[in-house]
Design a protein around this motif. Structure first.
Motif, PDB file in Angstrom:
ATOM      1  N   LEU A  12       0.862  -1.183   0.000  1.00 45.99           N
ATOM      2  CA  LEU A  12       0.000   0.000   0.000  1.00 45.99           C
ATOM      3  C   LEU A  12       0.896   1.230   0.000  1.00 45.99           C
ATOM      4  O   LEU A  12       1.834   1.332   0.796  1.00 45.99           O
ATOM      5  CB  LEU A  12      -0.918   0.069   1.221  1.00 45.99           C
ATOM      6  N   ARG A  16      -0.799  12.378  -0.642  1.00 45.52           N
ATOM      7  CA  ARG A  16      -1.891  13.310  -0.349  1.00 45.52           C
ATOM      8  C   ARG A  16      -2.230  14.152  -1.579  1.00 45.52           C
ATOM      9  O   ARG A  16      -1.314  14.630  -2.253  1.00 45.52           O
ATOM     10  CB  ARG A  16      -1.468  14.268   0.774  1.00 45.52           C
ATOM     11  N   PRO A  48      -5.160   9.684  -0.018  1.00 46.19           N
ATOM     12  CA  PRO A  48      -5.763   9.912   1.306  1.00 46.19           C
ATOM     13  C   PRO A  48      -6.386  11.295   1.401  1.00 46.19           C
ATOM     14  O   PRO A  48      -5.805  12.216   1.960  1.00 46.19           O
ATOM     15  CB  PRO A  48      -4.584   9.731   2.261  1.00 46.19           C
ATOM     16  N   GLN A  51      -6.900  13.096   4.779  1.00 42.94           N
ATOM     17  CA  GLN A  51      -5.678  13.547   5.461  1.00 42.94           C
ATOM     18  C   GLN A  51      -5.239  14.946   5.058  1.00 42.94           C
ATOM     19  O   GLN A  51      -4.427  15.573   5.744  1.00 42.94           O
ATOM     20  CB  GLN A  51      -4.555  12.534   5.256  1.00 42.94           C
ATOM     21  N   GLN A 139      -4.179   6.255   9.159  1.00 41.29           N
ATOM     22  CA  GLN A 139      -3.237   5.651   8.204  1.00 41.29           C
ATOM     23  C   GLN A 139      -3.100   4.149   8.460  1.00 41.29           C
ATOM     24  O   GLN A 139      -2.967   3.361   7.528  1.00 41.29           O
ATOM     25  CB  GLN A 139      -1.890   6.367   8.299  1.00 41.29           C
ATOM     26  N   ASP A 142      -5.893   2.653   6.743  1.00 43.48           N
ATOM     27  CA  ASP A 142      -5.602   2.557   5.300  1.00 43.48           C
ATOM     28  C   ASP A 142      -4.835   1.263   5.009  1.00 43.48           C
ATOM     29  O   ASP A 142      -5.163   0.504   4.107  1.00 43.48           O
ATOM     30  CB  ASP A 142      -4.699   3.709   4.826  1.00 43.48           C
ATOM     31  N   ILE A 143      -3.782   1.080   5.786  1.00 47.04           N
ATOM     32  CA  ILE A 143      -2.848  -0.020   5.514  1.00 47.04           C
ATOM     33  C   ILE A 143      -3.479  -1.365   5.861  1.00 47.04           C
ATOM     34  O   ILE A 143      -3.412  -2.318   5.087  1.00 47.04           O
ATOM     35  CB  ILE A 143      -1.539   0.184   6.318  1.00 47.04           C
ATOM     36  N   VAL A 151       5.040  -1.466   2.968  1.00 46.47           N
ATOM     37  CA  VAL A 151       4.673  -0.070   2.757  1.00 46.47           C
ATOM     38  C   VAL A 151       5.924   0.733   2.406  1.00 46.47           C
ATOM     39  O   VAL A 151       6.785   0.945   3.263  1.00 46.47           O
ATOM     40  CB  VAL A 151       4.005   0.524   4.029  1.00 46.47           C
ATOM     41  N   GLN A 157       7.755   8.796   7.651  1.00 50.23           N
ATOM     42  CA  GLN A 157       6.558   7.968   7.835  1.00 50.23           C
ATOM     43  C   GLN A 157       6.791   6.773   8.760  1.00 50.23           C
ATOM     44  O   GLN A 157       5.855   6.038   9.080  1.00 50.23           O
ATOM     45  CB  GLN A 157       6.060   7.460   6.479  1.00 50.23           C
TER      46      GLN A 157
HETATM   47  N1  TRP Z   1       0.765  10.159   5.421  1.00 49.99           N
HETATM   48  C1  TRP Z   1       1.251   9.958   4.080  1.00 49.99           C
HETATM   49  C2  TRP Z   1       1.940  11.223   3.619  1.00 49.99           C
HETATM   50  O1  TRP Z   1       1.722  12.272   4.164  1.00 49.99           O
HETATM   51  C3  TRP Z   1       0.170   9.624   3.082  1.00 49.99           C
HETATM   52  C4  TRP Z   1      -0.524   8.329   3.405  1.00 49.99           C
HETATM   53  C5  TRP Z   1      -1.779   8.192   3.893  1.00 49.99           C
HETATM   54  C6  TRP Z   1      -0.003   7.036   3.260  1.00 49.99           C
HETATM   55  N2  TRP Z   1      -2.092   6.892   4.056  1.00 49.99           N
HETATM   56  C7  TRP Z   1      -1.027   6.140   3.683  1.00 49.99           C
HETATM   57  C8  TRP Z   1       1.223   6.522   2.823  1.00 49.99           C
HETATM   58  C9  TRP Z   1      -0.840   4.775   3.683  1.00 49.99           C
HETATM   59  C10 TRP Z   1       1.413   5.148   2.830  1.00 49.99           C
HETATM   60  C11 TRP Z   1       0.397   4.290   3.255  1.00 49.99           C
HETATM   61  O2  TRP Z   1       2.699  11.185   2.687  1.00 49.99           O
END
Ligand code: TRP
Length: 334
Positions: A12, A16, A48, A51, A139, A142-143, A151, A157
């Motif tokens: 995944l 943004r 996302p 976010q 997040q 999401d994953i 990832v 991150q």
């Molecule tokens: N937080 C990540 C960023 O700002 C974006 C993101 C959101 C992300 N969900 C994710 C990255 C899941 C990897 C997997 O770049």
């Protein structure tokens, strides 16, 4: 392990939707994503969209930004037949994971996330929203909603991925009854060297120092013409003492499949003007087919929207199945 058995992995990754992707993104991660896809790794690419609201009140021009991202993805070779591109606001089942996941972390843990602390320090907002503090949990949803086990991330991150692993472990311990509902995803750290923006600081869409994949050849030439260099005429590759010149050399080298030292020795005494000319030609030549593909896709907005709709449907089916397992594990399957 990826080369030997790509079918073991599900990736995944995401970006943004706050602006067009640029060369820093491309050589930092995008290029590698397409390589992994082409090796046969299953890939989910999340946009996302919620976010975006961590550090601003309103996500301006959201539809446009999302569609521009999809265009960038298609242009660089993300293949919607093999990779699933989706937006997280379109998946109620993904977002529902947020509630049980929040119960698995403490406020103290959320408060000490170094990436969030840094973002709070640089935020333009006067108050810290609940979303800013909790988006790493989002997040994790999401994953884990697509049960990704790999990832690709940059250093910043890593705290979010560590939290994701913690949430997966705690959920399995509390509700798994001896079986693991969630995998513990691994980070795939980028080994790509850092490209600087044309002003010599980190390349970033908000600083106006980035060369967008979608920029025209003329815009690219103009940006590179104004790029910062230094007073020494003879061009050498020396990232420590000559960061701006070296980043330009690196960019040309990445585009030409050569080493920055080779590019430097070709230019030598011809100086910064020759360096900029070389970099401009290299970038424009490298990006020409990507930009041509992007322009073709940009003309067919209906295809673009269909791509996203189909990606959302596929991702929703996966997230729905995960939520069903979560409900069963938590005894809330009525
Ligand atoms: N937080 C990540 C960023 O700002 C974006 C993101 C959101 C992300 N969900 C994710 C990255 C899941 C990897 C997997 O770049």
């Amino acid at each position: 392990m990826i080369l030997k058995d790509p079918g073991q992995f599900r990736i995944l990754t995401g970006d943004r939707p706050t602006g067009r992707l640029h060369l820093g993104h491309y050589f930092g991660t995008l290029h590698n994503r397409v390589r992994l896809q082409d090796l046969g790794v299953e890939m989910f690419v999340i946009i996302p969209d919620y976010q975006v609201l961590t550090d601003r009140d309103v996500a301006d021009n959201l539809t446009w930004h999302v569609e521009e991202l999809v265009l960038d993805y298609l242009a660089i070779g993300v293949d919607p037949a093999r990779s699933t591109v989706f937006t997280h606001s379109a998946l109620p089942s993904l977002n529902q994971l947020m509630l049980p996941f929040l119960s698995l972390v403490s406020v103290a843990e959320l408060n000490r996330n170094p990436t969030v602390k840094d973002e709070i320090a640089h935020s333009r907002q006067s108050a810290v929203s609940g979303l800013m503090l909790t988006y790493p949990v989002h997040q994790a949803a999401d994953i884990l909603s697509c049960k990704a086990n790999l990832v690709p991330v940059g250093q910043d991150q890593l705290p979010h991925l560590e939290l994701t692993r913690t949430i997966a472990r705690r959920f399995n311990d509390r509700y798994g009854n001896g079986t693991a509902v969630f995998p513990q995803p691994e980070a795939l750290l980028s080994s790509a060297p850092l490209l600087l923006g044309t002003d010599g600081t980190k390349m970033s869409k908000s600083r106006g120092n980035a060369i967008a994949l979608a920029a025209t050849a003329d815009e690219t030439a103009r940006l590179l013409k104004g790029a910062k260099t230094d007073a020494e005429r003879h061009i050498t590759y020396d990232p420590v003492n000559r960061p701006e010149v070296s980043s330009l050399l690196l960019l040309a080298a990445l585009c030409q499949g050569r080493t920055p030292q080779e590019v430097a020795s070709d230019i030598g005494a011809a100086g910064a003007a020759a360096l900029k000319k070389t970099v401009t030609e290299a970038v424009n030549e490298y990006l020409a087919p990507i930009r041509a593909r992007r322009a073709e896709y940009a003309d067919d907005r209906a295809h673009l929207r269909r791509t996203l709709r189909e990606g959302n449907e596929r991702a929703r089916a996966v997230a729905d199945a995960t939520l069903a397992e979560v409900r069963a594990a938590m005894n809330s399957h009525y």
